[in-house]
Design a protein around this motif. Structure first.
Motif, short mmCIF file in Angstrom:
data_model
loop_
_atom_site.label_atom_id
_atom_site.label_comp_id
_atom_site.label_asym_id
_atom_site.label_seq_id
_atom_site.Cartn_x
_atom_site.Cartn_y
_atom_site.Cartn_z
N GLY A 160 0.47 -1.10 -0.15
CA GLY A 160 -0.12 0.04 0.00
C GLY A 160 0.74 1.09 -0.02
N PHE A 161 0.62 2.60 0.33
CA PHE A 161 0.90 3.30 0.09
C PHE A 161 1.70 4.08 1.53
CE2 PHE A 161 0.87 8.34 0.42
CZ PHE A 161 0.74 8.69 -1.50
N ALA A 162 1.71 3.49 1.68
CA ALA A 162 2.46 3.50 3.33
C ALA A 162 3.96 3.39 2.74
CB ALA A 162 2.61 2.70 5.11
N LEU A 163 4.35 2.14 2.16
CA LEU A 163 5.63 2.51 1.12
C LEU A 163 6.12 3.86 1.31
CD1 LEU A 163 7.71 0.25 -0.38
CD2 LEU A 163 6.94 0.27 -1.55
N PHE A 164 5.82 5.00 0.24
CA PHE A 164 5.65 5.65 0.10
C PHE A 164 5.86 7.11 0.93
CE2 PHE A 164 3.44 3.77 -3.42
CZ PHE A 164 5.06 3.32 -4.51
N HIS A 165 4.40 6.85 1.96
CA HIS A 165 3.80 7.74 2.99
C HIS A 165 5.67 7.94 3.86
CE1 HIS A 165 1.54 9.68 5.08
NE2 HIS A 165 1.15 9.09 6.36
N LYS A 166 6.23 6.65 4.37
CA LYS A 166 6.60 7.18 5.14
C LYS A 166 8.33 7.27 5.00
CE LYS A 166 4.29 5.57 8.69
NZ LYS A 166 3.95 6.41 10.04
N GLY A 167 8.22 8.21 3.62
CA GLY A 167 8.93 8.69 3.42
C GLY A 167 9.96 8.38 2.17
N ILE A 168 9.60 7.18 1.43
CA ILE A 168 10.19 7.18 -0.19
C ILE A 168 9.75 7.37 -1.36
CG2 ILE A 168 10.84 4.85 -1.62
CD1 ILE A 168 10.72 2.89 0.96
N ALA A 169 10.27 8.37 -1.87
CA ALA A 169 9.97 8.71 -3.50
C ALA A 169 9.17 7.32 -4.67
CB ALA A 169 10.67 10.16 -3.94
N ALA A 170 8.68 7.66 -5.61
CA ALA A 170 9.14 7.01 -6.34
C ALA A 170 8.38 7.77 -8.19
CB ALA A 170 7.52 5.87 -6.12
N ARG A 171 9.04 7.03 -8.68
CA ARG A 171 8.89 7.56 -10.14
C ARG A 171 8.45 6.27 -11.07
NH1 ARG A 171 11.29 7.05 -15.34
NH2 ARG A 171 10.72 8.95 -16.96
N ILE A 172 7.31 6.08 -11.25
CA ILE A 172 6.56 4.96 -12.11
C ILE A 172 6.18 5.21 -14.07
CG2 ILE A 172 4.18 3.61 -11.76
CD1 ILE A 172 4.04 4.30 -9.14
N ASP A 173 7.35 4.03 -14.46
CA ASP A 173 6.61 4.77 -16.16
C ASP A 173 6.07 3.28 -16.21
OD1 ASP A 173 7.61 4.85 -19.13
OD2 ASP A 173 9.24 5.20 -18.02
N THR A 174 5.45 3.21 -16.97
CA THR A 174 4.33 1.87 -17.22
C THR A 174 5.40 1.31 -18.97
OG1 THR A 174 2.57 2.93 -18.26
CG2 THR A 174 2.67 2.56 -16.09
N ARG A 175 5.59 2.54 -19.32
CA ARG A 175 5.82 2.38 -21.19
C ARG A 175 7.41 1.39 -20.61
NH1 ARG A 175 4.91 6.83 -25.72
NH2 ARG A 175 3.03 6.26 -24.97
N GLU A 176 8.25 1.69 -19.80
CA GLU A 176 9.60 0.93 -19.37
C GLU A 176 8.68 -0.22 -18.47
OE1 GLU A 176 12.99 3.63 -18.33
OE2 GLU A 176 12.54 5.21 -20.34
N GLN A 177 8.12 -0.09 -18.12
CA GLN A 177 8.08 -1.12 -16.38
C GLN A 177 8.61 -0.52 -16.00
OE1 GLN A 177 5.98 -4.22 -18.30
NE2 GLN A 177 5.14 -4.35 -20.05
#
Length: 305
Positions: free
Chosen positions: A138-155
């Motif tokens: 869930g979102f807690a992975l990010f909420h607790k201090g990890i930023a993410a860049r999600i690129d579905t084209r590059e998967q």
């Protein structure tokens, strides 16, 4: 910026949106094996939803990436050694039904070379069994201090705890406010009307509107009724604790769905009894950056979008 996009709605009979209860007043902290890290992990796309593979005790598991869930879920038919029971908590699903469910701590698991220790999830019986889906992160992975860049084209999904990496990322910015550890944003489904919606990558619909919220907007905004395509009677959402009650489902063709300068045009959507939400199909049309340090989402449309 205006983007023209016609998004076809899945039929109500074929589409299933599952949301999960939020953990309230619970220790949701976890530990990371690295500091100042940047790791890139592969993501898999199935049914317009995102999946990642993790290693627990030398065994591979496949988890859905669901920003509409707080900590996450492990299904009770999935065998994982070393689960630690923490107690029970009241959980509410997408249909509004609630039950007491077990909360457990996962053994340390590895994601792209990053080991996460002390991650808490709810252990639940699943309503629909799908092969190759062992649980949810869930979102807690990010909420607790990890930023993410999600690129579905590059998967791929890039994770980092470096606050500066995406600080100046350009794109269409959508500020979010956490509620029970999940992100809510403000959008405008009709000119002159705004509402708070859940950013929910667990949903296979690009957008869904809460039925009561639509009714309230219709009382003050004549544009609402002009964009109704029809109605049908039935149920649409399946939650962990059952199917939503049967009721009138409204089908809409929105002229646009807007935040800031960004617009989706001709958005087909339906009403649901749970929260309004923006779902995972949006990510099929551009890169999404989740920046918890500034509490914002940055959407970067692909060039041909």
């Amino acid at each position: 910026m205006k983007r023209r996009l016609t998004i076809l709605m899945l039929t109500a009979a074929a589409c299933c949106c599952v949301a999960f209860g939020q953990i309230k007043r619970y220790d949701t902290d976890f530990a990371l094996s690295q500091k100042k890290f940047t790791v890139t992990v592969p993501i898999e796309i199935e049914r317009n939803q995102l999946f990642v593979r993790v290693d627990i005790g030398g065994q591979e598991y496949r988890f859905k990436l669901d920003t509409g869930a707080s900590q996450g879920v492990i299904y009770d038919d999935v065998s994982i050694e070393g689960l630690r029971t923490l107690g029970f908590i009241k959980s509410e699903d997408a249909t509004g039904q609630s039950q007491q469910v077990k909360t457990v701590e996962l053994p340390p698991f590895t994601l792209g070379g990053l080991t996460i220790t002390g991650f808490k999830v709810q252990q639940m019986k699943r309503t629909i069994v799908r092969k190759g889906e062992d649980g949810i992160i869930g979102f807690a992975l990010f909420h607790k201090g990890i930023a993410a860049r999600i690129d579905t084209r590059e998967q791929t999904m890039t994770l980092t705890d470096r606050k500066s990496l995406y600080k100046k990322a350009e794109g269409e910015v959508l500020k979010y406010k956490p509620k029970w550890h999940v992100p809510y944003v403000t959008v405008s489904p009709f000119e002159g009307s705004e509402e708070r919606v859940l950013f929910d990558t667990g949903s296979p619909m690009v957008y869904a509107i809460n039925a009561e919220s639509l009714e309230r907007m219709a009382t003050t905004n004549p544009l609402v009724t002009e964009q109704i395509e029809g109605t049908k009677y039935g149920s649409h959402v399946v939650g962990h604790f059952g199917v939503e009650r049967e009721d009138t489902i409204t089908l809409l063709n929105l002229d646009r769905l807007k935040w800031g300068r960004f617009e989706l045009r001709e958005v087909h959507c339906i009403t649901v009894q749970g929260d309004s939400h923006i779902g995972a199909p949006l990510l099929m049309h551009g890169v999404m950056i989740i920046n918890p340090f500034r509490k914002r989402l940055v959407f970067q449309p692909y060039d041909d979008f």
